[in-house]
Design an enzyme around this catalytic site. Structure first.
Site, mmCIF file in Angstrom:
data_model
loop_
_atom_site.group_PDB
_atom_site.id
_atom_site.type_symbol
_atom_site.label_atom_id
_atom_site.label_comp_id
_atom_site.label_asym_id
_atom_site.label_seq_id
_atom_site.Cartn_x
_atom_site.Cartn_y
_atom_site.Cartn_z
ATOM 1 C CE LYS A 1 -20.832 71.204 -51.985
ATOM 2 N NZ LYS A 1 -19.523 71.870 -52.006
ATOM 3 C CE1 TYR B 1 -13.466 67.565 -56.773
ATOM 4 C CE2 TYR B 1 -12.137 65.808 -55.814
ATOM 5 C CZ TYR B 1 -13.095 66.795 -55.681
ATOM 6 O OH TYR B 1 -13.671 67.003 -54.455
ATOM 7 C CE1 TYR C 1 -15.388 71.115 -55.450
ATOM 8 C CE2 TYR C 1 -14.321 70.586 -53.375
ATOM 9 C CZ TYR C 1 -15.114 70.217 -54.442
ATOM 10 O OH TYR C 1 -15.634 68.954 -54.486
HETATM 11 C C1 LIG Z 1 -18.637 71.722 -53.193
HETATM 12 C C2 LIG Z 1 -17.741 72.889 -53.232
HETATM 13 C C3 LIG Z 1 -17.725 73.759 -54.349
HETATM 14 C C4 LIG Z 1 -18.505 73.511 -55.593
HETATM 15 O O1 LIG Z 1 -19.880 73.781 -55.443
HETATM 16 P P1 LIG Z 1 -20.905 72.980 -56.369
HETATM 17 O O2 LIG Z 1 -22.215 73.433 -55.910
HETATM 18 O O3 LIG Z 1 -20.632 71.526 -56.101
HETATM 19 O O4 LIG Z 1 -20.620 73.322 -57.781
HETATM 20 C C5 LIG Z 1 -16.919 74.876 -54.301
HETATM 21 N N1 LIG Z 1 -16.137 75.119 -53.227
HETATM 22 C C6 LIG Z 1 -16.102 74.302 -52.163
HETATM 23 C C7 LIG Z 1 -15.182 74.631 -51.054
HETATM 24 C C8 LIG Z 1 -16.896 73.160 -52.123
HETATM 25 O O5 LIG Z 1 -16.842 72.360 -51.058
#
Ligand SMILES: *Cc1c(COP(=O)(O)O)cnc(C)c1O
Length: 336
Positions: free
Chosen positions: A49, A263, A289
């Protein structure tokens, strides 16, 4: 494309390293595996992010904002990085946290990213699972405006065209690193959620006329829905950066086999992937993620989709700040 046309502020440490994972490559016996260390972007333990926020927060500053408003799940990495960005530029962060993930351990609503949100003086409120979180956050934005604040709304995951510019930049950075080190990249693999990361990478590669396969491992949506989300944002981002032609939907690849029950819900392959990367390379992934992204990459190697002789780059999108909130998943594993 010329990214300096868009306002950007420095929040992270770039370029992030591109490294070969020698031990993992050897252990899996498939393609040569490289890692793009976007877990090392530097902002309050880093993550993907940060790149998006460099463009989003610059726009907030240009609009004279004093407050950032956003939303995410309880253990959101996006909220934590947005809260840190707000501190750095002297703004306040208001965030809504969705109770999207049930049946978690004791520290789930106080530890990991939530602890960091507290340290970053983020004003957060919880919301029940299943509400329209962007609509809730927009309502909060309006309420703050009525109180005399000048809030800037950032959608969940920072995934709009402005945020996706962060991953256009990442695509440029990665291709430059590969070109200067003589690495021919065949495939890129990463976890995909709110779509901004994959859309930005695809738009950047498209604008550079650099066809490299980008494989998104979905952490939430079904395959078709994820492809549609990524494609829509990639097209809009490619238009914004002046790419010629329409980015074809066939360039968007996603797999939904690694989501598991939902999720944030654990899968055995995620726990194995996190344990394996830590043991082989000393690198931490996260349960929501990057752990599922890595599980997806390992699965695709085992299925022969990713082959020996190919060069595969795994984009480590971060998230290990959430690990302590999922302690219960791993204590079981360590004692087994
Ligand atoms: C938000 C996030 C993602 C996913 O990225 P997007 O741009 O939302 O698809 C992947 N890995 C981590 C650790 C994240 O925080």
């Amino acid at each position: 494309m010329h990214l300096a046309r868009f306002p950007r502020i420095a929040l992270g440490h770039f370029p992030t390293p591109l490294e070969k994972l020698e031990n993992l490559t050897r252990a899996l016996g498939g393609p040569n595996i490289y890692i793009k260390r976007d877990d090392c972007t530097g902002l309050a333990t880093g993550g993907n992010k940060t790149r998006k926020l460099e463009f989003l927060v610059a726009e907030a500053i240009a609009q004279g904002a004093d407050t950032l408003v956003t939303q995410g799940a309880t253990q959101s990495n996006h909220v934590r990085q947005t809260a840190a960005a707000a501190r750095k530029v002297g703004m306040t962060c208001h965030a809504l946290l969705e109770r999207r993930v049930g049946n978690m351990g004791d520290g789930y609503e106080t530890g990991g990213n939530v602890l960091f949100d507290d340290l970053l003086k983020c004003h957060y409120e919880f919301r029940p699972d299943g509400v329209d979180m962007n609509a809730e956050a927009l309502a909060l934005t309006e309420a703050l405006r009525e109180k005399g604040r000048n809030p800037y709304f950032i959608p969940g995951g920072g995934s709009n065209t402005i945020g996706a510019l962060g991953y256009v930049h990442a695509a440029q950075e990665l291709v430059y690193q590969a070109d200067t080190s003589g690495l021919k990249i065949d495939k890129i693999v990463h976890a995909t959620g709110s779509a901004g990361t994959q859309a930005g990478i695809l738009a950047g590669l498209f604008a550079m006329s650099t066809p490299i396969d980008v494989i998104g491992i979905s952490v939430r949506a079904k395959r078709d829905a994820q492809i549609a989300n990524v494609h829509k944002l990639a097209v809009a981002t490619a238009d914004m950066i002046g790419a010629r032609g329409e980015l074809p939907v066939e360039t968007v690849e996603a797999y939904d086999e690694y989501v598991g029950p939902g999720y944030g819900q654990p899968t055995d392959s995620m726990v194995d992937a996190i344990s394996m990367l830590a043991a082989e390379e000393g690198i931490f992934l996260d349960p929501v993620y990057s752990g599922k992204g890595m599980a997806g990459m390992i699965g695709l190697i085992n299925q022969g989709v990713l082959k020996k002789g190919e060069n595969v780059v795994f984009v480590h999108t971060g998230g290990a700040a959430a690990l302590p909130a999922y302690e219960h998943l791993f204590t079981k594993q360590q004692r087994a």
